[in-house]
Every structure is written in C-alpha cells, then in structure tokens.
Design an enzyme around this catalytic site. Structure first.
Site, PDB file in Angstrom:
ATOM      1  N   GLU A  34     -28.254 -12.552   8.133  1.00 43.76           N
ATOM      2  CA  GLU A  34     -26.848 -12.145   8.053  1.00 43.76           C
ATOM      3  C   GLU A  34     -26.740 -10.670   7.662  1.00 43.76           C
ATOM      4  O   GLU A  34     -27.426 -10.249   6.742  1.00 43.76           O
ATOM      5  CB  GLU A  34     -26.080 -12.976   7.018  1.00 43.76           C
ATOM      6  CG  GLU A  34     -24.576 -12.767   7.159  1.00 43.76           C
ATOM      7  CD  GLU A  34     -23.750 -13.541   6.128  1.00 43.76           C
ATOM      8  OE1 GLU A  34     -24.290 -13.873   5.054  1.00 43.76           O
ATOM      9  OE2 GLU A  34     -22.585 -13.784   6.397  1.00 43.76           O
ATOM     10  N   ALA A  53     -28.478 -14.061  -2.730  1.00 46.92           N
ATOM     11  CA  ALA A  53     -28.894 -15.309  -2.102  1.00 46.92           C
ATOM     12  C   ALA A  53     -28.283 -15.383  -0.710  1.00 46.92           C
ATOM     13  O   ALA A  53     -27.410 -14.579  -0.374  1.00 46.92           O
ATOM     14  CB  ALA A  53     -28.422 -16.505  -2.921  1.00 46.92           C
ATOM     15  N   GLU A  68     -27.024 -18.295   2.532  1.00 48.06           N
ATOM     16  CA  GLU A  68     -26.656 -19.696   2.719  1.00 48.06           C
ATOM     17  C   GLU A  68     -27.197 -20.355   3.983  1.00 48.06           C
ATOM     18  O   GLU A  68     -26.645 -21.363   4.411  1.00 48.06           O
ATOM     19  CB  GLU A  68     -25.135 -19.800   2.733  1.00 48.06           C
ATOM     20  CG  GLU A  68     -24.450 -19.154   3.959  1.00 48.06           C
ATOM     21  CD  GLU A  68     -23.979 -17.732   3.732  1.00 48.06           C
ATOM     22  OE1 GLU A  68     -24.510 -17.071   2.819  1.00 48.06           O
ATOM     23  OE2 GLU A  68     -23.101 -17.265   4.482  1.00 48.06           O
ATOM     24  N   HIS A  89     -22.051 -21.009  -5.105  1.00 41.33           N
ATOM     25  CA  HIS A  89     -21.601 -20.150  -4.006  1.00 41.33           C
ATOM     26  C   HIS A  89     -22.270 -20.554  -2.679  1.00 41.33           C
ATOM     27  O   HIS A  89     -21.598 -20.804  -1.680  1.00 41.33           O
ATOM     28  CB  HIS A  89     -21.941 -18.697  -4.364  1.00 41.33           C
ATOM     29  CG  HIS A  89     -21.511 -17.677  -3.363  1.00 41.33           C
ATOM     30  ND1 HIS A  89     -20.428 -16.870  -3.554  1.00 41.33           N
ATOM     31  CD2 HIS A  89     -22.031 -17.322  -2.173  1.00 41.33           C
ATOM     32  CE1 HIS A  89     -20.287 -16.060  -2.517  1.00 41.33           C
ATOM     33  NE2 HIS A  89     -21.259 -16.320  -1.652  1.00 41.33           N
ATOM     34  N   GLU A  90     -23.582 -20.644  -2.693  1.00 43.64           N
ATOM     35  CA  GLU A  90     -24.302 -20.930  -1.444  1.00 43.64           C
ATOM     36  C   GLU A  90     -23.992 -22.333  -0.931  1.00 43.64           C
ATOM     37  O   GLU A  90     -23.915 -22.564   0.279  1.00 43.64           O
ATOM     38  CB  GLU A  90     -25.813 -20.763  -1.626  1.00 43.64           C
ATOM     39  CG  GLU A  90     -26.251 -19.377  -2.101  1.00 43.64           C
ATOM     40  CD  GLU A  90     -25.613 -18.243  -1.338  1.00 43.64           C
ATOM     41  OE1 GLU A  90     -25.350 -18.375  -0.134  1.00 43.64           O
ATOM     42  OE2 GLU A  90     -25.341 -17.186  -1.968  1.00 43.64           O
ATOM     43  N   GLU A 141     -16.617 -15.337   2.402  1.00 39.67           N
ATOM     44  CA  GLU A 141     -17.050 -14.853   1.092  1.00 39.67           C
ATOM     45  C   GLU A 141     -15.995 -15.021   0.015  1.00 39.67           C
ATOM     46  O   GLU A 141     -16.316 -15.321  -1.125  1.00 39.67           O
ATOM     47  CB  GLU A 141     -17.508 -13.394   1.194  1.00 39.67           C
ATOM     48  CG  GLU A 141     -18.713 -13.204   2.115  1.00 39.67           C
ATOM     49  CD  GLU A 141     -19.912 -14.071   1.740  1.00 39.67           C
ATOM     50  OE1 GLU A 141     -19.916 -14.669   0.651  1.00 39.67           O
ATOM     51  OE2 GLU A 141     -20.845 -14.163   2.558  1.00 39.67           O
TER      52      GLU A 141
HETATM   53 ZN    ZN Z   1     -21.614 -15.625   0.239  1.00 43.26          ZN
END
Ligand code: ZN
Ligand code: NAG
Ligand code: NAG
Ligand code: NAG
Ligand code: NAG
Ligand code: NAG
Ligand code: NAG
Ligand code: NAG
Ligand code: NAG
EC number: 3.4.11.-
Length: 879
Positions: free
Chosen positions: A173, A308, A310, A343-344, A366
């Site tokens: 990403e 990190a 995802e 979050h992930e 996000e």
């Molecule tokens: Zn994110």
C-alpha cells in the site's frame, strides 16, 4: 495502514497541492525503446479488468533475488490490441496472451513496451482482443529483492548468537504491488488471487490465505500452494518467506489467529494473540458480518516503515507495534500495541471488504480504522482508558487544519508521491474526529446500524464518500451536512456573545452545518442555535460539550472570565473533556492572535488542583512546548523563569509520583510524563532517585527490572556520564526487545557529544536499523542544541535519505517536519527555504514542504506576539 507519526505538539499544518497534471498529451509518450507508448494517463484504462491472478513467486534469500510468473485472467470490455498494466523495477522475461482455452494467440514472444515514469508496461497482442471475451495474460519476471520498505523487500535480524538471518516480506500500500508482480495496481480492480511460493526446507511461506498443500519439487525445494483468495484490491496482497515461530488460538467463530515473530522473541507474542482474539470477536459482532477468511495472521517484521499494514489475512507490524514483554514494556507500550491491532483488524472490514474507489477518499479507510481503535478498545479493554487519548487525536488534527495550507479530507491525488501524502493527519485524525461527531449526532445505535448497512451494500466492492452518507441515514440530507466537513479544509471557529439571557452564535473560517453545535448551559443540552434565549440567567456557558464537535469556540470577554472563574472555584463542574478542550481552545486562539496569552495562562492557573491526567498534561504540554522553543532561541531570562515557574507550580504533582508501575493506566501515563519532565528540568530529587535506580540496575548487570513507565527517564539520567552512556550503547546492541531499545536510544541521543556518531550509525543501518532513522533525526532535532546538527545532517545526506525513504513517504515527511519545525527565526526560515529551492525539481509536488515552512512562520509570529507578554507574566508570578 497504521501511521507512525512523530508527535509534534506545537504548531503544525498541512498543505494542499492542487492536482498537478502529470499526464502528458497523447502521442508524446515514448517507451524506453523509443516506440510510442499507447497510453498517456497515470490511471489505467478501465476497459480491461483483471478477474483472477495465478501467481508463482520464488525468492532466494541467498542471492537476494526473486523471480516469478503470473497468469492473469482478464475481461475485455472494448476491442483493443494492447493491454496496459503496472510494473516497476521488474525485468519482464516473457509476455504472452492466451485465449479462453489457454491457447497462445501467437507463437512469437510478444514485445513489451515500458514507460517507467508512469510505472506502466504495454503488451501488444497479434490478434484483436474482442469485447466480451475472456483472455489470459502470462508474464515471467524477476528482480532483486527490494532494499527499502516497499514491494517485495529484504529484512534481516540478528540472533542472540550474533548470526544475521534474512527474510523476504511485502508491503504494497498504496502503489507498490507493481514492484513485486506486473498487475493492475489500482484499488478499483478487485480480483481473486491464487498464490504459490517456492522456498527452501528451513523456511516457511505465508500469504493471505491458508496453505492448501506443499509439493516437493526437487533440488531440495518446496512449493507451498495457498487457497484462492476472496476478491480484493492489489494493495492487500501479501506474501512472506521467513523462519519465524508462532503461537495460535481460535476465535469463538472458528477463525485461526496466529502471531509470528523471530524465534527468540516468541515469548513476546502472547499478549497480541489475546488482544487479536478479543478484538476480532468484537468486530464480527459490531459489524454483524463474519470475518470471511479461515485464518488471520499477525506478523512482526524486523524492518518496517509504517506502524502496521492490514493485508487481508496476513497483517504485518513493526515489532514495537505487536510485541509486548510484560517485564519491559510500559503501560503506554501496551496501549499502543492494542490500538494498532484494533486499527488493522477494523481494516479487515473498512478497507479490505469495502474499499475506497480511489485514493482521494483514503480517509474512508483510515479515518474509520483510526476511530474504530477507540470504539473497540472502549468496549473490549475499558481499563486501558483509551478515551483519554481521543481528544489528543482531534487536537492533532486541529493543529494541522488550522492553517491556510491544510487540505480537505477528500482531495485530489493522482501520482504515487501525492497518493503517499494522503496518508496523513487529515485522513486519519480529522477523519476520526468527524466520525465521532457524526456518531454523537446519529446516536451509537444509529451510527452502528448505518455502518452495517454500508458494509453489506458495498462488500467485495468499492465505495465513495457519498455512498457512506447515503447509507447512514434515510430521512436527513446527511450528504449536504457532511460535505461541509469533508470537502472544505480548515477548522471552524464558533463565536459566542452573551447579553442577558440571549446568546448570539456566529461562525468564522469554514462555515459548517449548524446542527452539530451542542453545548452545555448549566448542564442543559441544547442544539440548533443561532440566537438563543435561555430560560434563566446563568453564570457561565460552555459550548461544544465534551468537545464532541470538530470546531473551536471563542467566547466574549465575559464568557472567558466566567469560565476561568468557574475552573478556579470548582473545576469539577465541567467534565475532564470540557476542561481539556477549554485549555486547548484558549491556546489555539492565542496562536491565531485572537486571545492574549495572559488570558490563556490565567485559565490554566487552576491546574494546581487538577487531578485528571488529560487536562493536566494538556496544560503542562503547552508550557513545555513554549519552553522548548524559547530555550532554542537562547532567551536566558525567560527560559530560566519558565523552568522555575513550572517546577514550582507543578511541584506537588511531581512529588506525588511514585517510581513504580502501580496504579491505573492513566496514573501511569501521568507518572511517565511528569517524571520525565522533572528530570529533564534537572529537578534534584528526580535526578537523585533516577541515578540511584540506574546504579542498582547497572550493578545487577541489567538483571533487575526497572519500573517500566519510568525506565526511559532512568536511562536518560544514567546516560549523562561517559561510562553510563557506553553501557547503554552496549545494551542497545544486545537487547532482544524493540521497545526497550527505543528507550535506550532516546537516552543515548540526549548527550550532545555523541549525536554525530549516532546519526552515522543510523545512516549505516547495522547497529541502528534504517527504519529508526526518521525518529532518530527527530529526537536529535528536539534536543536544545541538536536542531542545527539535525538540519545540517538532513541537507548533507538528502540524496541518500530520499533513496531510503521515497518522496511522499512517512519517513521523509517525518524527517522534514521533525527538523524544520524546530526553527523559529526569519534567518532560519530563509535558510530552510533556500535549501528546498535548491532541490525544487524533486520536491515541488510535496505538501510537506509547505507544512514545514508554514510552521516556522507560525513560530516566528508566535514569538513576536507573545514573548514580551510571557516575560512580564512570569516576572509577576515569580515575585
Ligand atoms: Zn490504517
Ligand atoms: C526462477 O529462475 C530459476 C533459474 O533461472 C528457475 O529454475 C525457476 O524456475 C524460476 N522460477 C520461477 C518462478 O519462474
Ligand atoms: C469503450 O466502449 C464504450 C461503449 O461502447 C464507449 O463508450 C467507450 O468510449 C469506449 N472506450 C474507449 C476508450 O474506447
Ligand atoms: C538460492 O540460490 C542458491 C545459490 O544459487 C541455491 O543453492 C539455493 O538452493 C537457492 N535457494 C532457493 C530457495 O531457491
Ligand atoms: C473470488 O472471490 C469471491 C468472493 O469475493 C468468491 O465468491 C469466489 O468464489 C472467488 N472465486 C474463486 C474462483 O474462488
Ligand atoms: C492454526 O494455524 C496454525 C498455523 O498455520 C497451525 O499451526 C495450527 O495448527 C492451526 N490451529 C488449528 C486449531 O487449526
Ligand atoms: C492561502 O493559500 C492560498 C494558496 O494555497 C494562497 O493563494 C492564499 O494567499 C493564502 N492565504 C493566506 C491568508 O495566506
Ligand atoms: C447533568 O445532567 C445529567 C443528566 O441529565 C445528570 O446525570 C448529572 O448528574 C448532571 N450533572 C450535574 C453536575 O448536575
Ligand atoms: C462543584 O461542582 C459540582 C458539580 O456541579 C457540585 O456537585 C459540587 O457541589 C460543587 N462544589 C462546590 C464546592 O461548589
């Protein structure tokens, strides 16, 4: 993706570049071999759609190269005789087009045109590809494993015995899948992926899906074949070859969760497993959609640039974002790990299942994932008190959004550097604050059921900004309301004037939809005001209850007086969030030149009796950031007086702190901050205690565990003499815990004399990993005498830095903002501007340069407005 942003407390901003048109007119584009390239746009044509990738990847961890092949099933929507797709830094060995029955359309190997500035290749077919038919592209390719943090890259780690081992991992990403395989590398092109990976006997291979079977293919090699994936965007594909150890568990719904780490850090994986199990179960219920894959892996990669990532079914982390050692990691470290996992995992739905159509709406991924960190932790880990940090998220967003050079949440982004820059505070933090405001408006239940509707409607597909608003609620024109927040930049300013029982509410800067203004009048909630008549005369009015709205409030003279007086007499009449937001609003208005510094300083006069960590650290944080700026300007009298004032004024709070790990998370956070400040200000009792702890730690040769929350402060004091410093550096080299190492590093950097050496080590990347260089440079720049050193280093090594951290990446942005925003004089500003002018060609498209320079302008302005006021105010207080 989880950002790892340097936290800049003071004044920050975000700049918006209008879309720079990087498309040259058709016909002018020449491929590397001089022939005309058939496509002139940065975005791919939409009439060739990938359906299914069959990928074979073979990395060699000895030669540090990989090769592979990919067969892509495509749908052709318009007749054409060429196909354009992405490829970057790959050598293409062969390319062919096959028909539905997988028969070659030509016996000849097809020529491939390359157009590197758009990271595209074109393949010509000998026969017309007809609309409505199915075809396959087949390509073989190879490249060295990438040296940085993008594409299919090399990572290494050292064992306790000193052996260096290699692994290969991916980070795609936003636009780096094209570095690992030729592909249609845009989020709209969702496809199924079938992955096979070749490896030697001492390694394992991982990908998004579970292993289906392993075949021995001779020469001591194995081929791992993975199940076919669900439909997903190319940036979510992932594969890893390594020799890690793991620990697994099963959710109530039968998902196998596995945490991977380098073998000797295996014992640090258990907390992450517990957190991932609980958070995944929470999300399945909250979103009312089961996690669709049979497994979810979380893996700590020794070299990682962001916090990190995802990738669906194979989430990747920095070691500090996943590994937790109960003996060494602090309360803040634990909270961080939990938030990053929250979050992930939220992205598995927001981002993976439903993806934004294009990167201009990256906030849909996000902003949501950032907000869900708070929603999920509040529900699953109430004892971590994550809500204490939510206001900081919004304060950070406001810091950037308050300047002219901010940008709307949804902004144009076309080329890779612009896309990279979209991963910023505006997308993450402002996004989260806007969603919080919306949730308060719709109620928790209304918000949740709207989200469920949205996820169901767009699953395995893509969505835009407006699709979310349309899904959330039926009978209100939410789109119209929310556009005022997502399509304009800036933080709204609400003004309040009170005359008797009448309140006059005004709006400045970015006009917003007024329904979002809620406020507290003697504990009565009202909404939808403009001119408002109160039922009775009141002593005070506080707008924006708990700061649930994304705006700043400016009261009239009497209004501020009344609130200052209220805080002084009985601050518990307001919630801790209201108190923190008043402090924040007041200092923000000082920066904007709307309120005098005196007024803001008087407002925080009540902090002596404050016991809640959030308002206390908010007020203290402002004083500390002023101190840091004035110290760098060498204004001796104010520096001295401010330090004296802070130490006198907060003495009770400092003296109250114990050197232990006792108490709730919020007590522990307060202790960590307050003791660090006290020792930094050379408060004798603090230095003594820290020195004592440091000596016992050294005497035991590191065997006794220091209280985790204060260990960094203890190292900081211990590093002050040469032998202490050398001992810490030695420990840095052998520590098997990344959070501990980062604490060692902060301590090592506090000694000016060794800064050059450490920067060299960071550049070299062996003892200090390259991934830590941006934060190392920032730490140096924060040091009172380090900001020139850091800036000179950045100028001198600019080309090397950009090679390690590409333009637009977090790394380079943190380096630029972290160094430049330390400056606060016109000479320094000129110096910074001249440097960036000298490399205009490289950086002209970067927003972050404007962010950084506008910050310096703000600092200059702040000093010229407030320095004398501060001087007089301190003199009065200290006499
Ligand atoms: Zn994110
Ligand atoms: C990679 O190259 C080696 C040597 O040329 C070859 O034996 C192997 O089959 C190739 N692998 C793939 C996946 O193309
Ligand atoms: C593809 O076909 C559609 C429908 O026939 C047409 O509208 C469109 O312009 C074509 N696109 C290109 C790039 O030729
Ligand atoms: C990597 O290359 C070396 C040297 O060519 C070879 O001995 C080894 O088998 C290869 N390993 C893999 C996994 O392909
Ligand atoms: C591709 O993914 C979809 C779900 O996104 C799934 O329903 C379908 O079965 C997959 N295709 C193959 C060939 O497995
Ligand atoms: C979960 O996955 C891991 C890693 O593939 C495997 O070792 C373990 O046996 C699996 N657990 C179960 C209960 O299937
Ligand atoms: C704000 O920025 C725009 C361009 O981004 C510029 O034209 C304008 O002059 C700036 N306004 C102020 C007040 O600086
Ligand atoms: C404010 O109102 C709420 C609900 O109406 C009540 O629970 C709370 O006790 C009140 N607080 C004060 C300080 O009066
Ligand atoms: C302070 O305010 C709280 C909440 O409004 C109230 O319960 C308390 O009685 C007040 N205390 C004083 C000393 O006025």
């Amino acid at each position: 993706m989880h950002l790892l942003l340097v936290i800049l407390f003071f004044l920050e901003a975000q700049f918006c570049v209008q879309s720079s048109d990087s498309n040259s007119p058709a016909g002018e584009n020449l491929a590397t071999n001089g022939l005309p390239f058939p496509w002139s746009k940065v975005r791919l044509p939409s009439y060739i759609v990938p359906v299914h990738y069959h990928l074979l990847i073979h990395p060699n961890l000895t030669t540090l190269r990989f090769n592979g092949s990919v067969k892509i099933e495509i749908d052709v929507k318009n007749n054409t005789n060429w196909v354009v797709l992405h490829s970057k830094n790959l050598k293409i060995f062969t390319a062919t087009v096959l028909d539905e029955h997988e028969a070659h359309l030509s016996d000849k190997v097809l020529s491939v045109l390359e157009y590197p500035s758009h990271e595209q290749i074109a393949i010509f077919s000998p026969k017309i590809l007809t609309s409505g038919e199915k075809y396959f592209l087949y390509l073989e390719f190879g490249a060295p494993l990438s040296d940085g943090f993008y594409g299919f890259y090399k990572s290494t780690y050292k064992t306790k015995a000193g052996e260096t081992r290699v692994l290969a991992s991916t980070h795609f990403e936003p636009t780096s899948a094209r570095m690992a395989l030729p592909c249609f590398d845009e989020p709209i092109f969702k496809a199924n992926y079938t992955v096979r990976i070749r490896r030697g006997p001492s390694h394992i291979a991982l990908s998004n899906m579970p292993l289906e079977q392993t075949v021995e293919i001779g020469n001591g090699l194995f081929e791992d074949q993975f199940e076919v994936s669900v439909r997903m965007s190319s940036y979510l594909l992932a594969f890893i070859v390594c020799d890690f150890r793991s620990v697994s568990g099963m959710t109530a719904t039968g998902i196998n969760i596995t945490i991977y780490a380098v073998p000797e850090k295996w014992h640090q994986t258990h907390y992450a497993l517990e957190a991932a199990l609980r958070l995944l179960e929470f999300y399945e219920q909250y979103f009312n959609i089961l996690y669709p894959l049979p497994k979810l892996d979380l893996i700590a990669i020794p070299d990682f640039q962001a916090g990190a990532m995802e990738n669906w079914g194979l989430t990747t982390y920095r070691e500090t974002s996943l590994l937790y050692d109960p003996d060494i990691s602090s309360a803040s470290d634990k909270l961080w790990v939990t938030m990053v996992i929250g979050h992930e995992l939220a992205h598995q739905w927001f981002g993976n299942l439903v993806t934004m159509e294009w990167w201009n709406d990256i906030w849909l991924n996000e902003g949501f994932a950032r907000y869900m960190e708070f929603v999920s932790l509040e529900a699953v880990y109430p004892e971590l008190k994550v809500e204490d940090h939510f206001l900081d998220t919004c304060f950070g967003a406001i810091g950037r959004d308050s300047l002219n050079s901010s940008r709307p949440i949804s902004s144009l982004a076309e080329n890779p550097a612009q896309i990279e820059e979209m991963f910023d505070t505006v997308s993450y933090d402002k996004g989260a604050c806007i969603l919080h405001m919306l949730r308060n408006f719709l109620t928790n239940e209304g918000f949740q059921s709207g989200i469920i509707r949205y996820l169901h409607r767009f699953k395995y597909s893509n969505a835009r900004n407006e699709d979310l608003w349309d899904s959330l609620i039926k009978h209100i024109d939410l789109k119209k309301m929310m556009y005022t927040w997502t399509l304009q930049k800036g933080i709204p300013l609400i003004t309040v004037k009170r005359q008797g029982r009448k309140l006059y509410i005004g709006q400045e800067l970015s006009p917003i939809y007024v329904r979002f203004i809620h406020f507290t009048v003697h504990n009565t909630s009202l909404s939808n005001p403009d001119v408002l008549t109160l039922d009775e005369e009141v002593d005070w009015v506080k707008l924006n209850s708990d700061m649930n709205g994304y705006y700043i409030v400016h009261y009239d003279e009497e209004g501020w007086n009344a609130l200052t007086e209220l805080l002084r007499i009985n601050h518990t009449a307001l919630s801790f969030k209201d108190r923190a937001s008043l402090i924040h609003n007041a200092f923000q208005l000082v920066t904007a030149g709307r309120l005098s510094l005196n007024r803001a300083l008087d407002l925080i006069g009540y902090l002596k009796s404050e016991t809640h960590n959030v308002p206390l650290l908010q007020g203290l944080g402002y004083l500390q950031s002023f101190y840091k700026m004035i110290e760098k300007r060498n204004i001796a009298d104010i520096t001295h007086n401010l330090k004296t004032y802070i130490l006198q004024y907060f003495r009770d709070v400092i003296d109250k702190q114990s050197w232990s790990d006792d108490g709730m998370v919020s007590d522990r956070r307060l202790r960590e901050e307050v003791l660090s400040l006290a020792c930094d200000f050379d408060y004798p009792p603090c230095l003594e205690k820290a020195k004592h702890l440091y000596n016992s730690w050294v005497e035991s040769n590191g065997a006794i565990s220091l209280p985790t929350d204060v260990s960094e402060t203890v190292y900081m004091v211990g590093a002050q003499d040469d032998s202490g410093w050398a001992y810490l550096l030695e420990k840095y080299g052998v520590s098997m815990c990344e959070t501990e190492k980062s604490k060692f590093l902060s301590a090592l950097i506090s000694i000016t004399y060794f800064i050059h050496l450490l920067l060299q080590l960071g550049m070299d990347g062996t003892l200090i990993k390259t991934q830590n260089l941006p934060s190392l440079i920032y730490l140096v720049a924060k040091n009172p005498v380090g900001h020139f050193l850091a800036w000179d280093f950045v100028k001198k090594h600019w080309d090397e830095l950009v090679e390690k951290f590409p333009l637009g990446s977090f790394g380079i942005r943190n380096i630029i903002v972290g160094t430049v925003t330390q400056f606060s004089s016109t000479e320094e500003l000129r110096e910074v501007e001249n440097f960036f002018k000298s490399i205009t060609e490289q950086v002209s498209e970067l927003r972050v340069i404007q962010v950084a320079t506008e910050n310096v302008e703000k600092n200059i302005m702040w000093l010229s407005r407030n320095l004398e006021t501060m001087r007089t105010w301190l003199q009065q207080r200290l006499n």
